[in-house]
Design a protein around this motif. Sequence first.
Motif, mmCIF file in Angstrom:
data_model
loop_
_atom_site.group_PDB
_atom_site.id
_atom_site.type_symbol
_atom_site.label_atom_id
_atom_site.label_comp_id
_atom_site.label_asym_id
_atom_site.label_seq_id
_atom_site.Cartn_x
_atom_site.Cartn_y
_atom_site.Cartn_z
ATOM 1 N N GLY A 106 -1.795 6.901 13.016
ATOM 2 C CA GLY A 106 -2.688 6.716 11.870
ATOM 3 C C GLY A 106 -2.388 7.692 10.746
ATOM 4 O O GLY A 106 -2.328 7.304 9.570
ATOM 5 N N VAL A 107 -2.192 8.951 11.088
ATOM 6 C CA VAL A 107 -1.877 9.963 10.077
ATOM 7 C C VAL A 107 -0.513 9.690 9.444
ATOM 8 O O VAL A 107 -0.335 9.835 8.227
ATOM 9 N N LEU A 108 0.463 9.280 10.262
ATOM 10 C CA LEU A 108 1.797 8.983 9.740
ATOM 11 C C LEU A 108 1.747 7.822 8.749
ATOM 12 O O LEU A 108 2.342 7.891 7.668
ATOM 13 N N PHE A 109 1.022 6.767 9.091
ATOM 14 C CA PHE A 109 0.936 5.616 8.210
ATOM 15 C C PHE A 109 0.213 5.971 6.909
ATOM 16 O O PHE A 109 0.571 5.470 5.844
ATOM 17 N N ALA A 110 -0.795 6.825 6.980
ATOM 18 C CA ALA A 110 -1.589 7.154 5.794
ATOM 19 C C ALA A 110 -0.939 8.204 4.908
ATOM 20 O O ALA A 110 -1.290 8.319 3.731
ATOM 21 N N SER A 111 0.007 8.970 5.450
ATOM 22 C CA SER A 111 0.557 10.107 4.701
ATOM 23 C C SER A 111 1.238 9.665 3.413
ATOM 24 O O SER A 111 1.173 10.365 2.393
ATOM 25 N N LYS A 112 1.884 8.504 3.428
ATOM 26 C CA LYS A 112 2.564 8.008 2.232
ATOM 27 C C LYS A 112 1.565 7.775 1.107
ATOM 28 O O LYS A 112 1.741 8.225 -0.027
ATOM 29 N N ALA A 113 0.471 7.066 1.410
ATOM 30 C CA ALA A 113 -0.518 6.762 0.384
ATOM 31 C C ALA A 113 -1.253 8.018 -0.077
ATOM 32 O O ALA A 113 -1.609 8.140 -1.256
#
Length: 506
Positions: A106-113
Amino acid sequence: MDGEAAPGLAKSAAVKLSEMGERTKQLGTAMRDPHRQRRIILVIVCVALLLDNMLYMVIVPIIPDYLAELESEQSERVRAGKHPNASANSTSQDQSMKDNLDVQIGVLFASKAILQLMVNPLSGTFIDRVGYDIPLLIGLSVMFVSTCIFAFGENYATLFAARSLQGLGSAFADTSGIAMIADKYTEESERSTALGIALAFISFGSLVAPPFGGVLYEFAGKRVPFIVLACICLADGFLLLTVIRPFSNRTRENMPVGTPIYKLMIDPYIAVVAGALTVCNIPLAFLEPTIANWMESTMHSSQWEMGLTWLPAFFPHVLGVYITVKLAAKNPNLQWFYGALGMVIIGASSCMVPACKTFGQLIAPLCGICFGIALVDTALLPTLAFLVDVRHVSVYGSVYALADISYSVAYAMGPIVAGQIVHSLGFVQLNLGMGLVNVLYAPSLLLLRKVCQMKPSHSERDNLLEEAPQGLYDTIQMEERRAKKKGYSNSLHSHHSLSFNQIDSM
């Protein structure tokens, strides 16, 4: 014979070199043609947007499985070093590792945004100061580096750094690319069409990336999907350098100074549009990380069904873009209505998702969500550029940075917040809440119905086109008419400001 043939061969080579030089010259002349150049610019921008969204979504089928393998290997090493009696706690340890893995994903996916959200205010201001081409090149370069790191990264920290770096590249590439399209296509119908094409590429990249990445990951390994995307990114960057020549000796002094982003944020019309862009993307952003688990638990879906969940939605998205462009060309004063209608469709479709019992039934509401998003984006993105034209200075970096912020808010919350909502309230409540928010926000777009009254008359438009260059690039290329344009633009801006005050007093 050899002595006699040598001069003939030399002459033939000289003719061929001359022909090649002539063709190169003709190609250069063609490249300088404004109509051809802006088409090539549209291609460059669309490829950049395609790459960014493919890289955003290609990790969906790859990273969870890859991280699970890394976690499993680490777990096996830990167990091997422990006493055999410790195996009794293996079940609880496995559950703890699974929960930790879910948080990491979850953190990895959100880090870009999240990083994109932080950088966008700065990138928008930077774009307004230096133009659109150099920031686009910076964005492509950063995305290329990010993609290479993804390809060769072998631990969570490296993948996290690559994902965050992609957010930095997107903040420059996406914003400058969309702003460049708005700058080069000044007629409203052409601008809507060009932005619609860009949105189609965004949709295609987002929806085709998971099956693309899943297939290549399955048969060729983790590195291959990212290497392919890196090569395309490199080719797009070389095309940008060849066609636009961002480091050529063009004078950038006395360029129009764009309106600061904080002033755009407090413009009520722009704020309503930005809010709509955030709200309409929440269902997509919240469903992407949660729908696979829901399908597995309720429908017992197979891996291929979960992998192809969003792919059918590409076609109604493109259809929505096409319909909105056609309707906007005939009735440009109803852009607000198309956006509001799209939000209602998104809300209704979101509420239908939990009622689906099979994969076939699920396709319909997901297609409805993407169709509605297409209506909202295609109607409101050109509206942002027009609001800047009539309410502020016609420089588009900050306003499309604000649009990018709107998207990033939804996609930063999705991977982190959606799972918590499902865990505490349930999947049904999540969808009903997202649907209700969209339906309740739709009436706020009624405020935009006054926008059509700000439009200049046809005679004013013709005078503007004749007397002053449109857009930042034309301003740079036609320096000798800068003073005249500046005086006319100020008077026109004053005229529209007066018109706006009269509208508000009605």
